[in-house]
Write a protein that holds these residues in place. Structure first.
Motif, short mmCIF file in Angstrom:
data_model
loop_
_atom_site.label_atom_id
_atom_site.label_comp_id
_atom_site.label_asym_id
_atom_site.label_seq_id
_atom_site.Cartn_x
_atom_site.Cartn_y
_atom_site.Cartn_z
N LYS A 65 0.80 -1.24 0.00
CA LYS A 65 0.00 0.00 0.00
C LYS A 65 0.83 1.29 0.00
O LYS A 65 0.66 2.12 -0.87
CB LYS A 65 -0.95 0.01 1.20
CG LYS A 65 -2.06 -1.04 1.12
CD LYS A 65 -3.09 -0.69 0.06
CE LYS A 65 -4.28 -1.63 0.08
NZ LYS A 65 -4.10 -2.79 -0.82
N ALA A 66 1.70 1.48 1.02
CA ALA A 66 2.44 2.75 1.10
C ALA A 66 3.79 2.53 1.75
O ALA A 66 3.87 1.90 2.81
CB ALA A 66 1.65 3.78 1.90
N CYS A 67 4.84 3.07 1.13
CA CYS A 67 6.19 2.82 1.67
C CYS A 67 6.48 3.72 2.87
O CYS A 67 7.25 3.35 3.75
CB CYS A 67 7.25 2.98 0.59
SG CYS A 67 7.46 4.66 -0.02
N GLY A 68 5.88 4.92 2.90
CA GLY A 68 6.19 5.87 3.97
C GLY A 68 7.29 6.84 3.58
O GLY A 68 7.72 7.64 4.41
N GLY A 69 7.75 6.77 2.33
CA GLY A 69 8.76 7.72 1.83
C GLY A 69 9.99 7.04 1.28
O GLY A 69 10.64 7.55 0.37
N LEU A 70 10.33 5.85 1.83
CA LEU A 70 11.49 5.08 1.36
C LEU A 70 11.04 3.64 1.18
O LEU A 70 10.28 3.12 2.00
CB LEU A 70 12.61 5.12 2.40
CG LEU A 70 13.30 6.46 2.65
CD1 LEU A 70 13.99 6.46 4.01
CD2 LEU A 70 14.30 6.77 1.54
N LEU A 104 6.71 -1.79 -5.65
CA LEU A 104 5.80 -0.68 -6.00
C LEU A 104 4.93 -0.26 -4.82
O LEU A 104 4.29 -1.08 -4.18
CB LEU A 104 4.93 -1.08 -7.19
CG LEU A 104 3.92 -0.03 -7.69
CD1 LEU A 104 3.97 0.09 -9.21
CD2 LEU A 104 2.51 -0.36 -7.24
N CYS A 105 4.93 1.05 -4.57
CA CYS A 105 4.11 1.68 -3.53
C CYS A 105 2.80 2.09 -4.21
O CYS A 105 2.79 2.97 -5.07
CB CYS A 105 4.88 2.88 -3.00
SG CYS A 105 3.96 4.00 -1.94
N GLN A 106 1.69 1.43 -3.88
CA GLN A 106 0.43 1.67 -4.62
C GLN A 106 -0.09 3.10 -4.46
O GLN A 106 -0.58 3.68 -5.41
CB GLN A 106 -0.65 0.67 -4.19
CG GLN A 106 -0.37 -0.74 -4.69
CD GLN A 106 -1.45 -1.70 -4.26
OE1 GLN A 106 -1.79 -1.76 -3.08
NE2 GLN A 106 -2.00 -2.45 -5.19
N PHE A 124 5.91 10.78 -2.70
CA PHE A 124 4.71 10.57 -3.52
C PHE A 124 3.55 10.05 -2.69
O PHE A 124 2.41 10.45 -2.88
CB PHE A 124 5.00 9.62 -4.68
CG PHE A 124 5.80 10.25 -5.80
CD1 PHE A 124 5.30 11.34 -6.50
CD2 PHE A 124 7.06 9.76 -6.13
CE1 PHE A 124 6.03 11.92 -7.53
CE2 PHE A 124 7.79 10.34 -7.16
CZ PHE A 124 7.28 11.42 -7.86
N CYS A 125 3.82 9.11 -1.76
CA CYS A 125 2.71 8.50 -1.00
C CYS A 125 2.28 9.34 0.20
O CYS A 125 1.42 8.92 0.96
CB CYS A 125 3.04 7.08 -0.58
SG CYS A 125 4.57 6.90 0.36
N ASN A 126 2.87 10.52 0.35
CA ASN A 126 2.45 11.41 1.44
C ASN A 126 1.23 12.21 1.00
O ASN A 126 1.32 13.36 0.61
CB ASN A 126 3.60 12.34 1.84
CG ASN A 126 3.26 13.18 3.06
OD1 ASN A 126 2.17 13.07 3.61
ND2 ASN A 126 4.20 14.01 3.48
N ALA A 152 14.15 6.28 -2.81
CA ALA A 152 13.33 7.35 -2.25
C ALA A 152 12.09 7.47 -3.11
O ALA A 152 12.19 7.63 -4.33
CB ALA A 152 14.11 8.66 -2.25
N ASP A 153 10.90 7.38 -2.50
CA ASP A 153 9.65 7.50 -3.26
C ASP A 153 9.31 8.98 -3.37
O ASP A 153 8.32 9.45 -2.80
CB ASP A 153 8.54 6.71 -2.57
CG ASP A 153 7.30 6.61 -3.44
OD1 ASP A 153 7.40 6.88 -4.66
OD2 ASP A 153 6.22 6.27 -2.91
N ALA A 154 10.17 9.71 -4.08
CA ALA A 154 10.04 11.17 -4.13
C ALA A 154 10.79 11.69 -5.34
O ALA A 154 11.58 10.98 -5.95
CB ALA A 154 10.62 11.79 -2.86
#
Ligand code: ZN
Ligand code: ZN
Length: 446
Positions: A236-241, A414-416, A288-290, A262-264
């Motif tokens: 669902k969500a990585c939390g940023g990393l 993949l962070c959905q 991105f997931c924030n 980094a999901d950014a």
């Protein structure tokens, strides 16, 4: 690598004393006998006994696979349990396309398996996981990812065989319990229809046109790395990393496209110390997931309770006795009076790989992330990326444990929610999957 569409064997029912269903259209036995209308299947001796009331025929055999005679034929199974191993359960009739295999396991009742073309299966699972109003790029990215993950698993099972691991022995002298769970835990089929693998409800739930076209547009498209289909994990969500594969599953498998990123848009530093982790879970980095945008969250969580949007950063509070009871119930271990929860090591996303639970009677180190999440929650903690605040009384006995955490799921691949935000921002499906699976190619194989 494959060059045509594979068939997937999905375990729909297991350990049933009786299976009732019906055929919509004509199905045929392996020997060519036509089967129509209702059927009832029960265990008989080492095999099964199937009765077809419409023409009064019956069948006694070890196993049978009934194949649709025409493409539009389908079959219905009645009283299919949903969410059996999780916290909710209900029963309903479900309709399936593809073939039906019935067999009996000695002393364990009937197993029903749906042999279904991969693309058909994807339409069903992605329709129930994703909203019909999700952007095309998100649905396509999820289709490429799920397709790759499934076929990588089939290829691995074909090479290594289906070998369920024996449970780790555990006794009064054990001080460390490190487990992880792989999807190859099924021996008779490739995936189950439960949340353990991916919830699959046949074609009962109408597949959405948006999902259907996302699957069709990406038909046969896979993530590929060094001549192999990628083991493309998602959550669902990585939390940023994002997290490293080896921190959640086998230590000895280094997978280059499942390294931490980094999901950014900008660099975010990997977590390397407890101080840094505390700063991480109490901050709100531009990842991105924030997002708390309900319209975006609903793309990935169609039936999610919108009141609970706090999973990028979250908090769980337990009194000491509450946590002692929970640990006893979930682990079966009597820790006595809990003294501390100590992270022993973490991955770059901050996820705890090993956690030491110190009690007056036992001290045990538990891992990996999923086991930590199971032990510390009545269901599952959102993630193992958390720090612990312990409030103690004057005598130093803990009274309250507060877990401050980041992200939802194992964090590998993949962070959905990040992917949903990227799609809304206009990124293409291929850009999204390349962001999460660095170094992987996107190729059409059939
Ligand atoms: Zn499963
Ligand atoms: Zn993310």
């Amino acid at each position: 690598m494959i060059n045509k569409e594979p068939q997937l064997r999905v375990g729909v029912l297991e350990e049933y004393g009786e299976v009732k269903g019906s055929f919509n259209g004509v199905f045929v036995d392996p020997d060519g006998t036509r089967r129509e209308g209702d059927f009832t299947c029960r265990p008989a001796g080492d095999g099964i006994h199937v009765v077809f009331p419409k023409d009064g025929s019956e069948l006694r055999t070890a196993t049978t696979t009934l194949t649709p005679a025409t493409p539009d034929a389908s079959f219905v199974l009645h009283d299919v349990a949903i969410g059996l191993k999780f916290h909710w359960e209900r029963k309903e009739s479900q309709t399936f396309r593809g073939a039906l295999q019935l067999l009996a396991r000695p002393g364990k009742g009937i197993t029903a398996i749906n042999v279904v073309p991969l693309e058909e299966y994807l339409k069903s699972v992605i329709s129930s996981e994703m909203s019909a109003t999700a952007p095309a790029a998100l649905l396509q990215a999820q289709a490429i990812t799920s397709r790759s993950w499934l076929v990588a698993m089939l290829e691995r099972a074909a090479e290594e065989g289906h070998t369920p691991r024996a449970a780790t022995p555990f006794d009064s002298t054990t001080s460390e319990l490190i487990r992880w769970y792989s999807r190859e835990d099924h021996d008779l089929f490739d995936v189950c229809a439960d949340d353990h693998c991916q919830r699959y409800q046949g074609v009962t739930k109408i597949t959405s046109p948006a999902v259907t076209s996302a699957i069709e547009e990406t038909r046969g498209v896979f993530l590929v790395h060094q001549g192999r289909i990628c083991d493309a994990r998602f959550y669902k969500a990585c939390g940023g990393l994002t997290e490293e594969f080896a921190n959640c599953w086998e230590d000895d498998r280094q997978i280059p496209y499942l390294h931490s990123i980094a999901d950014a848009r900008t660099a975010l530093l990997p977590i390397t110390s407890e101080e840094q982790m505390r700063a991480w879970v109490t901050s709100s980095p531009d990842a991105f997931c924030n997002t708390r945008d309900a319209s975006i969250l609903l793309h990935v969580l169609p039936s999610f309770d919108q009141e609970t949007t706090d999973f990028f950063r979250w908090k769980v509070v337990y009194s000491r006795t509450e946590l002692e009871d929970l640990l006893l119930r979930k682990s079966g271990i009597k820790f006595g009076t809990l003294r501390a929860l100590v992270p022993v090591d973490r991955g770059p996303s901050g996820r705890i790989v090993r956690l030491r639970i110190e009690g007056s009677e036992r001290t045990i180190t538990v891992g990996k992330e999923l086991e930590v999440r199971r032990w510390l929650s009545p269901t599952h903690l959102y993630s193992s990326a958390f720090v612990v605040d312990t409030e103690r009384d004057a005598a130093g006995i803990p009274q309250r444990f507060t877990l401050l955490g980041a992200g939802w799921g194992h964090g590998v691949g993949l962070c959905q929610i990040g992917a949903a935000v990227m799609a809304v921002e206009g990124y293409y499906a291929e850009e999204i999957v390349r962001h999460y699976f660095r170094g992987a190619d996107v190729k059409r194989l059939y």
